[in-house]
Design a protein around this motif. Structure first.
Motif, mmCIF file in Angstrom:
data_model
loop_
_atom_site.group_PDB
_atom_site.id
_atom_site.type_symbol
_atom_site.label_atom_id
_atom_site.label_comp_id
_atom_site.label_asym_id
_atom_site.label_seq_id
_atom_site.Cartn_x
_atom_site.Cartn_y
_atom_site.Cartn_z
ATOM 1 N N PRO A 10 1.035 -1.148 -0.403
ATOM 2 C CA PRO A 10 -0.100 0.547 0.203
ATOM 3 C C PRO A 10 0.823 1.696 -0.340
ATOM 4 C CG PRO A 10 0.425 -1.187 1.870
ATOM 5 C CD PRO A 10 1.450 -2.025 1.725
ATOM 6 N N LEU A 11 1.367 1.241 -1.080
ATOM 7 C CA LEU A 11 2.934 2.669 -1.080
ATOM 8 C C LEU A 11 2.230 3.591 -2.824
ATOM 9 C CD1 LEU A 11 5.654 0.480 0.206
ATOM 10 C CD2 LEU A 11 4.048 2.404 1.643
ATOM 11 N N VAL A 12 2.526 4.520 -2.454
ATOM 12 C CA VAL A 12 2.272 4.893 -3.946
ATOM 13 C C VAL A 12 3.589 4.786 -5.143
ATOM 14 C CG1 VAL A 12 1.925 7.153 -4.816
ATOM 15 C CG2 VAL A 12 0.407 6.727 -2.485
ATOM 16 N N GLY A 13 4.649 4.696 -4.108
ATOM 17 C CA GLY A 13 5.881 5.395 -5.687
ATOM 18 C C GLY A 13 5.999 3.567 -5.628
ATOM 19 N N HIS A 14 5.453 2.279 -4.931
ATOM 20 C CA HIS A 14 6.274 1.882 -5.442
ATOM 21 C C HIS A 14 4.223 0.868 -6.418
ATOM 22 C CE1 HIS A 14 8.663 -0.078 -2.970
ATOM 23 N NE2 HIS A 14 8.198 0.287 -2.591
ATOM 24 N N ILE A 15 3.210 1.857 -6.141
ATOM 25 C CA ILE A 15 1.927 1.268 -7.210
ATOM 26 C C ILE A 15 2.104 2.246 -9.051
ATOM 27 C CG2 ILE A 15 -0.288 1.142 -7.670
ATOM 28 C CD1 ILE A 15 -0.693 0.956 -4.298
ATOM 29 N N ASN A 16 2.377 3.432 -8.585
ATOM 30 C CA ASN A 16 2.332 4.141 -9.675
ATOM 31 C C ASN A 16 3.326 3.730 -11.098
ATOM 32 O OD1 ASN A 16 0.999 6.203 -9.587
ATOM 33 N ND2 ASN A 16 2.608 7.399 -8.234
ATOM 34 N N PRO A 17 4.553 2.423 -10.519
ATOM 35 C CA PRO A 17 5.187 2.542 -11.807
ATOM 36 C C PRO A 17 4.889 1.653 -12.610
ATOM 37 C CG PRO A 17 7.452 2.580 -10.480
ATOM 38 C CD PRO A 17 5.462 2.476 -9.822
ATOM 39 N N GLY A 40 -8.643 1.033 -2.249
ATOM 40 C CA GLY A 40 -9.141 2.543 -3.024
ATOM 41 C C GLY A 40 -7.654 2.987 -3.201
ATOM 42 N N LEU A 41 -6.641 2.607 -3.011
ATOM 43 C CA LEU A 41 -5.823 3.473 -3.260
ATOM 44 C C LEU A 41 -5.450 2.807 -4.348
ATOM 45 C CD1 LEU A 41 -2.605 5.681 -2.998
ATOM 46 C CD2 LEU A 41 -1.961 3.488 -1.353
ATOM 47 N N VAL A 42 -4.911 1.903 -4.802
ATOM 48 C CA VAL A 42 -5.010 0.914 -6.074
ATOM 49 C C VAL A 42 -5.549 2.135 -6.987
ATOM 50 C CG1 VAL A 42 -5.041 -0.771 -7.296
ATOM 51 C CG2 VAL A 42 -3.838 -0.750 -5.360
ATOM 52 N N LEU A 60 -1.283 2.540 4.877
ATOM 53 C CA LEU A 60 -0.154 3.736 5.618
ATOM 54 C C LEU A 60 -1.223 5.402 4.926
ATOM 55 C CD1 LEU A 60 3.118 1.763 4.987
ATOM 56 C CD2 LEU A 60 1.606 2.145 7.408
ATOM 57 N N THR A 61 -0.835 6.505 6.188
ATOM 58 C CA THR A 61 -1.072 7.491 5.505
ATOM 59 C C THR A 61 -0.095 7.931 4.395
ATOM 60 O OG1 THR A 61 -0.141 8.777 7.963
ATOM 61 C CG2 THR A 61 -2.391 8.389 7.510
ATOM 62 N N GLY A 62 1.090 7.631 4.348
ATOM 63 C CA GLY A 62 2.146 7.701 3.933
ATOM 64 C C GLY A 62 3.751 7.182 3.231
ATOM 65 N N GLU A 63 4.155 6.990 2.901
ATOM 66 C CA GLU A 63 5.006 6.202 2.099
ATOM 67 C C GLU A 63 5.268 5.020 3.273
ATOM 68 O OE1 GLU A 63 6.479 4.516 -1.338
ATOM 69 O OE2 GLU A 63 5.127 6.013 -1.517
ATOM 70 N N ALA A 231 11.004 33.675 -17.331
ATOM 71 C CA ALA A 231 12.041 34.623 -18.295
ATOM 72 C C ALA A 231 12.976 34.086 -17.251
ATOM 73 C CB ALA A 231 11.739 35.456 -17.788
ATOM 74 N N ARG A 232 12.552 33.279 -15.966
ATOM 75 C CA ARG A 232 13.374 32.837 -14.853
ATOM 76 C C ARG A 232 13.495 31.416 -14.826
ATOM 77 N NH1 ARG A 232 11.668 35.540 -9.679
ATOM 78 N NH2 ARG A 232 9.024 34.890 -10.551
ATOM 79 N N ALA A 233 14.133 31.064 -14.061
ATOM 80 C CA ALA A 233 14.642 28.744 -13.542
ATOM 81 C C ALA A 233 14.017 29.268 -12.370
ATOM 82 C CB ALA A 233 16.054 28.649 -13.543
ATOM 83 N N THR A 234 13.318 27.685 -13.068
ATOM 84 C CA THR A 234 12.348 27.054 -12.165
ATOM 85 C C THR A 234 12.743 26.207 -11.551
ATOM 86 O OG1 THR A 234 10.170 28.219 -12.938
ATOM 87 C CG2 THR A 234 10.277 26.427 -12.269
ATOM 88 N N VAL A 235 12.961 26.047 -10.563
ATOM 89 C CA VAL A 235 12.882 24.837 -9.888
ATOM 90 C C VAL A 235 11.903 24.226 -8.541
ATOM 91 C CG1 VAL A 235 14.888 24.432 -7.553
ATOM 92 C CG2 VAL A 235 15.407 25.497 -8.829
ATOM 93 N N LEU A 236 12.168 22.733 -9.089
ATOM 94 C CA LEU A 236 10.901 22.192 -7.936
ATOM 95 C C LEU A 236 11.456 21.432 -6.575
ATOM 96 C CD1 LEU A 236 8.453 20.899 -7.557
ATOM 97 C CD2 LEU A 236 8.798 18.685 -9.098
ATOM 98 N N VAL A 237 11.372 21.734 -5.604
ATOM 99 C CA VAL A 237 11.527 21.039 -4.135
ATOM 100 C C VAL A 237 10.476 20.185 -4.120
ATOM 101 C CG1 VAL A 237 13.268 21.438 -1.914
ATOM 102 C CG2 VAL A 237 13.098 23.256 -3.533
ATOM 103 N N THR A 238 10.734 18.886 -3.792
ATOM 104 C CA THR A 238 9.953 17.831 -3.052
ATOM 105 C C THR A 238 10.403 16.949 -2.688
ATOM 106 O OG1 THR A 238 8.176 16.467 -3.570
ATOM 107 C CG2 THR A 238 10.572 16.780 -5.468
ATOM 108 N N LEU A 239 9.636 16.234 -1.061
ATOM 109 C CA LEU A 239 10.484 15.528 -0.374
ATOM 110 C C LEU A 239 9.416 14.235 -0.718
ATOM 111 C CD1 LEU A 239 11.560 17.678 2.781
ATOM 112 C CD2 LEU A 239 12.817 16.561 0.944
ATOM 113 N N GLY A 240 9.026 14.051 -2.127
ATOM 114 C CA GLY A 240 7.917 12.661 -1.430
ATOM 115 C C GLY A 240 7.113 12.802 -0.903
ATOM 116 N N THR A 241 6.234 11.669 -0.708
ATOM 117 C CA THR A 241 5.294 11.153 0.573
ATOM 118 C C THR A 241 5.662 10.598 1.873
ATOM 119 O OG1 THR A 241 4.922 9.438 -0.297
ATOM 120 C CG2 THR A 241 3.360 11.406 -1.584
#
Length: 424
Positions: A10-17, A40-42, A60-63, A231-241
Protein backbone atom coordinates in the motif's frame (compact mmCIF):
# COMPACT_ATOMS: atom_id res chain seq x y z
CA UNK A 1 -5.26 -13.61 -23.83
CA UNK A 2 -3.36 -14.07 -20.56
CA UNK A 3 -4.06 -13.02 -17.00
CA UNK A 4 -1.70 -10.91 -14.89
CA UNK A 5 -2.11 -10.34 -11.15
CA UNK A 6 -0.15 -7.41 -9.70
CA UNK A 7 0.65 -7.83 -6.00
CA UNK A 8 1.59 -4.46 -4.52
CA UNK A 9 2.17 -2.95 -1.08
CA UNK A 10 0.00 0.00 0.00
CA UNK A 11 2.67 2.48 -1.10
CA UNK A 12 2.23 5.11 -3.82
CA UNK A 13 5.79 4.89 -5.09
CA UNK A 14 5.50 1.13 -5.58
CA UNK A 15 2.15 1.22 -7.36
CA UNK A 16 2.76 4.10 -9.76
CA UNK A 17 5.43 2.38 -11.93
CA UNK A 18 3.16 -0.64 -12.46
CA UNK A 19 0.13 1.39 -13.51
CA UNK A 20 1.49 1.99 -16.99
CA UNK A 21 2.42 -1.67 -17.39
CA UNK A 22 -1.06 -2.79 -16.39
CA UNK A 23 -2.62 -0.30 -18.79
CA UNK A 24 -0.42 -1.55 -21.62
CA UNK A 25 -1.35 -5.16 -20.93
CA UNK A 26 -5.03 -4.24 -20.83
CA UNK A 27 -4.71 -2.39 -24.14
CA UNK A 28 -3.25 -5.56 -25.66
CA UNK A 29 -6.33 -7.52 -24.62
CA UNK A 30 -5.04 -9.26 -21.49
CA UNK A 31 -6.82 -9.65 -18.16
CA UNK A 32 -5.33 -7.58 -15.36
CA UNK A 33 -6.10 -7.48 -11.65
CA UNK A 34 -4.45 -6.32 -8.45
CA UNK A 35 -4.02 -7.65 -4.91
CA UNK A 36 -3.39 -5.02 -2.26
CA UNK A 37 -4.03 -4.09 1.35
CA UNK A 38 -5.38 -0.74 0.14
CA UNK A 39 -7.78 -1.23 -2.80
CA UNK A 40 -8.83 2.41 -2.63
CA UNK A 41 -5.25 3.58 -3.19
CA UNK A 42 -4.83 1.24 -6.15
CA UNK A 43 -8.04 2.52 -7.74
CA UNK A 44 -7.01 6.14 -7.12
CA UNK A 45 -3.78 5.54 -9.03
CA UNK A 46 -4.86 2.94 -11.60
CA UNK A 47 -8.43 4.08 -12.19
CA UNK A 48 -11.81 3.46 -10.62
CA UNK A 49 -12.42 0.44 -12.84
CA UNK A 50 -9.36 -1.45 -11.64
CA UNK A 51 -10.17 -4.97 -10.40
CA UNK A 52 -8.61 -5.22 -6.95
CA UNK A 53 -8.64 -8.23 -4.63
CA UNK A 54 -8.43 -7.00 -1.02
CA UNK A 55 -5.73 -8.26 1.30
CA UNK A 56 -5.20 -7.68 4.99
CA UNK A 57 -2.38 -5.43 6.08
CA UNK A 58 -1.65 -1.87 7.18
CA UNK A 59 -3.10 1.07 5.29
CA UNK A 60 -0.57 3.83 5.69
CA UNK A 61 -1.15 7.56 5.66
CA UNK A 62 2.16 8.15 3.91
CA UNK A 63 4.84 6.22 2.04
CA UNK A 64 6.16 4.86 5.33
CA UNK A 65 3.90 6.45 7.88
CA UNK A 66 4.26 3.82 10.61
CA UNK A 67 7.97 4.37 11.32
CA UNK A 68 9.31 6.76 13.95
CA UNK A 69 10.89 9.73 12.22
CA UNK A 70 14.13 9.59 14.19
CA UNK A 71 15.15 6.10 13.04
CA UNK A 72 18.16 5.93 10.71
CA UNK A 73 20.62 3.37 9.42
CA UNK A 74 20.48 -0.21 10.78
CA UNK A 75 17.70 0.68 13.23
CA UNK A 76 15.53 1.91 10.37
CA UNK A 77 16.30 -1.24 8.36
CA UNK A 78 15.40 -3.45 11.32
CA UNK A 79 12.13 -1.59 11.85
CA UNK A 80 11.27 -1.72 8.16
CA UNK A 81 11.70 -5.48 7.92
CA UNK A 82 10.44 -6.62 11.32
CA UNK A 83 7.60 -4.16 11.76
CA UNK A 84 6.42 -3.63 8.20
CA UNK A 85 7.69 -5.88 5.38
CA UNK A 86 7.44 -9.25 7.11
CA UNK A 87 4.11 -8.54 8.88
CA UNK A 88 2.73 -7.16 5.61
CA UNK A 89 3.67 -10.35 3.81
CA UNK A 90 2.02 -12.54 6.43
CA UNK A 91 -1.13 -10.42 6.44
CA UNK A 92 -1.39 -10.32 2.64
CA UNK A 93 -0.72 -14.02 2.01
CA UNK A 94 -4.32 -15.30 2.48
CA UNK A 95 -5.66 -12.57 0.19
CA UNK A 96 -3.03 -13.33 -2.44
CA UNK A 97 -3.88 -17.04 -2.33
CA UNK A 98 -7.58 -16.21 -2.69
CA UNK A 99 -6.88 -13.81 -5.58
CA UNK A 100 -4.85 -16.42 -7.45
CA UNK A 101 -7.57 -18.98 -6.90
CA UNK A 102 -10.36 -16.72 -8.13
CA UNK A 103 -8.59 -14.77 -10.87
CA UNK A 104 -6.45 -17.60 -12.23
CA UNK A 105 -3.47 -15.56 -13.43
CA UNK A 106 -0.92 -16.90 -15.87
CA UNK A 107 1.70 -14.67 -14.22
CA UNK A 108 1.91 -12.98 -10.84
CA UNK A 109 3.76 -9.64 -10.87
CA UNK A 110 5.05 -9.16 -7.32
CA UNK A 111 6.46 -5.91 -6.04
CA UNK A 112 9.90 -6.29 -4.51
CA UNK A 113 8.51 -5.32 -1.10
CA UNK A 114 5.32 -7.41 -1.36
CA UNK A 115 6.95 -10.69 -0.41
CA UNK A 116 3.62 -12.53 -0.31
CA UNK A 117 3.36 -12.28 -4.09
CA UNK A 118 6.48 -14.26 -4.88
CA UNK A 119 6.25 -16.72 -1.99
CA UNK A 120 2.60 -17.64 -2.57
CA UNK A 121 3.11 -17.86 -6.35
CA UNK A 122 6.08 -20.17 -5.81
CA UNK A 123 3.99 -22.38 -3.53
CA UNK A 124 1.14 -22.56 -6.04
CA UNK A 125 3.51 -23.14 -8.97
CA UNK A 126 2.50 -19.97 -10.77
CA UNK A 127 5.27 -18.18 -12.70
CA UNK A 128 6.02 -14.81 -11.18
CA UNK A 129 7.95 -11.70 -12.07
CA UNK A 130 9.50 -9.16 -9.76
CA UNK A 131 8.50 -5.52 -10.10
CA UNK A 132 11.63 -3.71 -8.93
CA UNK A 133 10.48 -0.17 -8.32
CA UNK A 134 13.81 0.86 -6.80
CA UNK A 135 17.20 -0.05 -8.21
CA UNK A 136 18.86 0.10 -4.79
CA UNK A 137 18.18 -3.60 -4.17
CA UNK A 138 20.57 -4.49 -6.98
CA UNK A 139 23.51 -3.05 -5.05
CA UNK A 140 22.34 -4.14 -1.60
CA UNK A 141 24.52 -7.27 -1.60
CA UNK A 142 27.65 -5.18 -1.92
CA UNK A 143 26.54 -3.10 1.05
CA UNK A 144 25.86 -6.26 3.09
CA UNK A 145 29.24 -7.78 2.26
CA UNK A 146 30.78 -5.82 5.11
CA UNK A 147 27.90 -6.62 7.46
CA UNK A 148 27.69 -10.43 7.64
CA UNK A 149 25.52 -10.40 10.76
CA UNK A 150 22.93 -8.24 9.01
CA UNK A 151 23.02 -10.49 5.95
CA UNK A 152 22.50 -13.59 8.11
CA UNK A 153 19.65 -11.89 9.95
CA UNK A 154 17.86 -11.08 6.68
CA UNK A 155 18.37 -14.62 5.39
CA UNK A 156 16.84 -16.00 8.57
CA UNK A 157 13.84 -13.67 8.34
CA UNK A 158 13.14 -14.71 4.75
CA UNK A 159 13.67 -18.42 5.49
CA UNK A 160 11.24 -18.33 8.39
CA UNK A 161 8.72 -16.31 6.38
CA UNK A 162 8.83 -18.87 3.56
CA UNK A 163 8.12 -21.60 6.07
CA UNK A 164 4.98 -19.79 7.23
CA UNK A 165 3.41 -18.61 3.95
CA UNK A 166 5.36 -20.17 1.09
CA UNK A 167 6.81 -23.48 -0.02
CA UNK A 168 9.23 -24.64 2.72
CA UNK A 169 11.24 -26.49 0.08
CA UNK A 170 11.45 -23.41 -2.15
CA UNK A 171 14.67 -21.52 -2.70
CA UNK A 172 13.75 -18.30 -4.51
CA UNK A 173 14.44 -14.96 -2.86
CA UNK A 174 11.02 -13.20 -2.93
CA UNK A 175 12.81 -9.97 -3.89
CA UNK A 176 14.20 -11.52 -7.09
CA UNK A 177 12.10 -13.81 -9.23
CA UNK A 178 13.94 -16.74 -10.83
CA UNK A 179 11.86 -16.09 -13.96
CA UNK A 180 11.92 -12.33 -14.62
CA UNK A 181 12.99 -9.15 -12.83
CA UNK A 182 11.60 -5.92 -14.27
CA UNK A 183 13.97 -3.13 -13.31
CA UNK A 184 12.44 0.31 -13.82
CA UNK A 185 15.79 1.98 -14.49
CA UNK A 186 18.78 1.53 -16.82
CA UNK A 187 22.51 0.85 -16.36
CA UNK A 188 23.21 4.45 -17.43
CA UNK A 189 21.92 5.48 -14.00
CA UNK A 190 22.42 2.38 -11.87
CA UNK A 191 25.84 1.37 -13.19
CA UNK A 192 26.73 -1.37 -15.65
CA UNK A 193 27.63 -3.97 -12.99
CA UNK A 194 24.51 -3.65 -10.87
CA UNK A 195 22.50 -6.76 -10.18
CA UNK A 196 24.93 -9.56 -10.89
CA UNK A 197 26.06 -10.07 -7.31
CA UNK A 198 22.66 -9.76 -5.65
CA UNK A 199 20.56 -11.80 -8.05
CA UNK A 200 23.24 -14.41 -8.61
CA UNK A 201 24.39 -16.50 -11.52
CA UNK A 202 22.41 -16.01 -14.70
CA UNK A 203 21.26 -12.57 -13.60
CA UNK A 204 21.59 -11.28 -17.12
CA UNK A 205 18.92 -13.74 -18.21
CA UNK A 206 16.45 -12.46 -15.62
CA UNK A 207 16.92 -8.72 -15.25
CA UNK A 208 15.26 -6.55 -17.85
CA UNK A 209 16.19 -2.88 -17.66
CA UNK A 210 12.98 -1.37 -18.99
CA UNK A 211 13.47 2.19 -17.73
CA UNK A 212 10.79 4.23 -15.97
CA UNK A 213 7.17 3.31 -16.59
CA UNK A 214 5.44 6.60 -17.27
CA UNK A 215 1.68 6.76 -17.46
CA UNK A 216 -0.96 9.49 -17.22
CA UNK A 217 -2.12 10.08 -13.66
CA UNK A 218 -5.41 11.24 -12.25
CA UNK A 219 -5.75 15.00 -12.52
CA UNK A 220 -4.39 16.80 -9.49
CA UNK A 221 -5.80 19.95 -7.97
CA UNK A 222 -5.62 23.00 -10.18
CA UNK A 223 -2.09 24.32 -10.48
CA UNK A 224 -1.49 28.04 -11.15
CA UNK A 225 0.46 27.65 -14.38
CA UNK A 226 0.23 31.39 -15.04
CA UNK A 227 2.28 31.98 -11.89
CA UNK A 228 5.38 30.59 -13.63
CA UNK A 229 7.64 33.25 -15.10
CA UNK A 230 9.26 32.00 -18.34
CA UNK A 231 12.04 34.56 -17.97
CA UNK A 232 13.45 32.84 -14.88
CA UNK A 233 14.69 29.33 -14.14
CA UNK A 234 12.25 27.17 -12.18
CA UNK A 235 13.29 24.82 -9.37
CA UNK A 236 11.01 22.14 -7.92
CA UNK A 237 11.58 21.13 -4.30
CA UNK A 238 9.91 17.94 -3.09
CA UNK A 239 10.48 15.30 -0.43
CA UNK A 240 7.84 12.93 -1.78
CA UNK A 241 5.07 11.43 0.33
CA UNK A 242 7.29 9.65 2.84
CA UNK A 243 9.11 12.41 4.63
CA UNK A 244 6.66 15.05 5.76
CA UNK A 245 7.50 14.11 9.34
CA UNK A 246 11.15 15.19 9.07
CA UNK A 247 11.18 17.81 6.32
CA UNK A 248 10.40 21.13 8.03
CA UNK A 249 13.96 22.36 8.55
CA UNK A 250 15.16 21.25 5.13
CA UNK A 251 12.26 22.85 3.28
CA UNK A 252 12.77 26.10 5.18
CA UNK A 253 16.46 26.17 4.18
CA UNK A 254 15.50 25.52 0.56
CA UNK A 255 12.98 28.36 0.68
CA UNK A 256 15.59 30.76 2.05
CA UNK A 257 18.18 29.73 -0.53
CA UNK A 258 15.75 30.27 -3.38
CA UNK A 259 14.45 33.59 -2.12
CA UNK A 260 18.02 34.89 -2.27
CA UNK A 261 18.02 34.08 -5.99
CA UNK A 262 14.67 35.63 -6.81
CA UNK A 263 16.14 37.83 -9.53
CA UNK A 264 16.90 34.76 -11.63
CA UNK A 265 15.13 31.77 -10.05
CA UNK A 266 11.60 30.93 -8.98
CA UNK A 267 10.66 27.89 -6.92
CA UNK A 268 7.77 25.52 -6.37
CA UNK A 269 7.98 23.80 -2.98
CA UNK A 270 5.78 20.80 -2.24
CA UNK A 271 4.70 20.96 1.41
CA UNK A 272 1.97 18.36 2.08
CA UNK A 273 2.16 18.81 5.87
CA UNK A 274 1.97 22.64 5.61
CA UNK A 275 5.11 23.09 7.69
CA UNK A 276 5.95 26.31 5.84
CA UNK A 277 2.49 27.80 5.45
CA UNK A 278 0.79 28.10 2.07
CA UNK A 279 0.85 31.02 -0.35
CA UNK A 280 -2.87 31.34 -0.38
CA UNK A 281 -5.71 30.05 -2.46
CA UNK A 282 -4.39 28.52 -5.69
CA UNK A 283 -7.62 29.34 -7.45
CA UNK A 284 -6.84 33.00 -6.82
CA UNK A 285 -3.32 32.58 -8.16
CA UNK A 286 -4.71 30.95 -11.27
CA UNK A 287 -6.37 34.25 -12.10
CA UNK A 288 -3.77 36.58 -13.56
CA UNK A 289 -5.61 39.64 -12.36
CA UNK A 290 -5.71 38.51 -8.75
CA UNK A 291 -2.12 37.33 -9.02
CA UNK A 292 -1.08 40.84 -9.97
CA UNK A 293 -2.74 42.20 -6.83
CA UNK A 294 -0.56 40.04 -4.59
CA UNK A 295 2.40 42.22 -3.68
CA UNK A 296 4.02 39.85 -1.21
CA UNK A 297 7.47 39.07 -2.56
CA UNK A 298 7.21 35.45 -1.48
CA UNK A 299 4.12 34.88 -3.62
CA UNK A 300 6.05 35.94 -6.70
CA UNK A 301 9.21 33.93 -6.04
CA UNK A 302 8.32 30.86 -3.99
CA UNK A 303 5.07 28.99 -4.50
CA UNK A 304 4.23 26.55 -1.70
CA UNK A 305 1.71 23.82 -2.53
CA UNK A 306 0.43 20.78 -0.71
CA UNK A 307 0.61 18.83 -3.98
CA UNK A 308 1.56 19.43 -7.59
CA UNK A 309 0.97 17.71 -10.95
CA UNK A 310 4.56 16.49 -10.93
CA UNK A 311 4.90 15.00 -14.41
CA UNK A 312 3.52 18.02 -16.30
CA UNK A 313 5.48 20.36 -14.03
CA UNK A 314 8.75 18.54 -14.74
CA UNK A 315 8.36 19.52 -18.38
CA UNK A 316 8.83 23.15 -17.31
CA UNK A 317 11.42 23.04 -14.53
CA UNK A 318 15.18 23.46 -14.80
CA UNK A 319 16.31 21.64 -11.64
CA UNK A 320 14.86 19.44 -8.89
CA UNK A 321 15.81 19.37 -5.22
CA UNK A 322 14.62 16.14 -3.61
CA UNK A 323 15.23 13.30 -1.17
CA UNK A 324 16.59 10.91 -3.83
CA UNK A 325 13.41 8.87 -3.88
CA UNK A 326 13.67 6.49 -6.83
CA UNK A 327 10.48 7.61 -8.55
CA UNK A 328 11.22 11.32 -8.22
CA UNK A 329 14.78 10.86 -9.47
CA UNK A 330 13.68 8.78 -12.45
CA UNK A 331 10.85 11.16 -13.35
CA UNK A 332 13.23 14.13 -13.26
CA UNK A 333 15.83 12.36 -15.38
CA UNK A 334 13.12 11.17 -17.79
CA UNK A 335 12.73 14.87 -18.53
CA UNK A 336 16.50 15.52 -18.61
CA UNK A 337 16.39 17.64 -15.44
CA UNK A 338 19.48 17.65 -13.17
CA UNK A 339 19.12 17.21 -9.43
CA UNK A 340 20.26 18.23 -5.98
CA UNK A 341 19.70 15.13 -3.84
CA UNK A 342 19.48 15.01 -0.05
CA UNK A 343 18.88 11.37 0.94
CA UNK A 344 17.17 10.67 4.24
CA UNK A 345 16.86 6.90 4.70
CA UNK A 346 16.10 3.49 3.14
CA UNK A 347 17.25 3.23 -0.49
CA UNK A 348 17.71 6.98 -0.88
CA UNK A 349 21.48 7.10 -0.14
CA UNK A 350 22.04 4.42 -2.79
CA UNK A 351 19.95 6.26 -5.38
CA UNK A 352 21.68 9.54 -4.51
CA UNK A 353 25.01 7.84 -5.12
CA UNK A 354 23.79 6.70 -8.52
CA UNK A 355 22.83 10.26 -9.45
CA UNK A 356 26.24 11.62 -8.42
CA UNK A 357 28.21 8.80 -10.07
CA UNK A 358 26.27 9.38 -13.29
CA UNK A 359 27.15 13.09 -13.17
CA UNK A 360 23.50 14.17 -13.16
CA UNK A 361 23.43 15.97 -9.83
CA UNK A 362 24.96 17.02 -6.53
CA UNK A 363 24.46 15.39 -3.14
CA UNK A 364 23.99 17.41 0.03
CA UNK A 365 23.49 16.25 3.62
CA UNK A 366 19.83 16.33 4.54
CA UNK A 367 20.37 16.95 8.24
CA UNK A 368 23.05 19.63 7.83
CA UNK A 369 22.23 21.39 4.58
CA UNK A 370 22.05 25.16 5.00
CA UNK A 371 20.65 27.80 2.68
CA UNK A 372 24.15 28.82 1.43
CA UNK A 373 25.13 25.20 0.71
CA UNK A 374 21.84 24.47 -0.98
CA UNK A 375 22.08 27.67 -2.99
CA UNK A 376 25.55 26.79 -4.22
CA UNK A 377 24.40 23.32 -5.26
CA UNK A 378 21.35 24.72 -7.05
CA UNK A 379 23.52 27.27 -8.87
CA UNK A 380 25.85 24.49 -10.00
CA UNK A 381 23.20 22.21 -11.49
CA UNK A 382 21.51 25.17 -13.14
CA UNK A 383 24.59 26.75 -14.68
CA UNK A 384 27.35 24.13 -15.04
CA UNK A 385 26.51 22.35 -18.31
CA UNK A 386 27.92 18.94 -17.34
CA UNK A 387 25.02 18.16 -15.01
CA UNK A 388 22.37 18.82 -17.61
CA UNK A 389 24.34 16.93 -20.26
CA UNK A 390 24.46 13.87 -17.99
CA UNK A 391 20.74 14.18 -17.20
CA UNK A 392 19.95 14.36 -20.91
CA UNK A 393 22.12 11.31 -21.59
CA UNK A 394 20.12 9.33 -19.03
CA UNK A 395 16.89 10.69 -20.49
CA UNK A 396 17.88 9.27 -23.87
CA UNK A 397 18.65 5.88 -22.31
CA UNK A 398 15.41 5.87 -20.32
CA UNK A 399 13.28 6.56 -23.35
CA UNK A 400 15.08 4.00 -25.49
CA UNK A 401 14.54 1.27 -22.86
CA UNK A 402 10.84 0.98 -23.69
CA UNK A 403 9.19 1.53 -20.31
CA UNK A 404 5.71 0.07 -19.90
CA UNK A 405 5.64 -1.34 -23.43
CA UNK A 406 8.89 -3.26 -22.94
CA UNK A 407 7.77 -4.52 -19.53
CA UNK A 408 4.47 -5.74 -20.97
CA UNK A 409 6.29 -7.61 -23.74
CA UNK A 410 8.56 -9.38 -21.25
CA UNK A 411 5.53 -10.38 -19.18
CA UNK A 412 3.78 -11.71 -22.28
CA UNK A 413 6.84 -13.83 -23.02
CA UNK A 414 6.78 -15.23 -19.49
CA UNK A 415 3.06 -16.01 -19.76
CA UNK A 416 3.71 -17.90 -22.96
CA UNK A 417 5.86 -20.41 -21.05
CA UNK A 418 3.31 -21.02 -18.31
CA UNK A 419 3.48 -24.47 -16.66
CA UNK A 420 0.65 -26.08 -14.72
CA UNK A 421 -0.86 -23.86 -12.04
CA UNK A 422 -2.16 -26.71 -9.94
CA UNK A 423 -1.23 -26.50 -6.28
CA UNK A 424 1.19 -29.16 -5.04
Amino acid sequence: MSGFLFVVPPLVGHINPTVGVAAELTARGHRVAWASADPGLVRRLAGDEAAVFPCAGPVLTGEDGVRPAELRGPEALKFLWERFLVPLAEAMAPGVRAAIGEFGPDVVVADQQAFAGGLVAERLRVPWATSSTTSAEFTFADALAGMPKVADWLDTLLHDLRGRIGDPSGTADPRFSPHLVLAFSTPELVGSGAGAGEVGAGAGDRIRWVGPSMAPRPAAADFPWTWLDPARATVLVTLGTANTDVGARFLAECRDALRCRADRVQAVIVDPANVLGANGDLDDLNDMGEKADKDDKDDKDVLICSSVPQLPLLERVDAVVCHAGHNTVCEALWHGVPLVVAPIRDDQPVVAGQVVDAGAGIRVRFGRATAPKLGAAIDAVLHEPGYRAAAERIRTAFRAAGGARAAATHLEELAGATPSKEAP
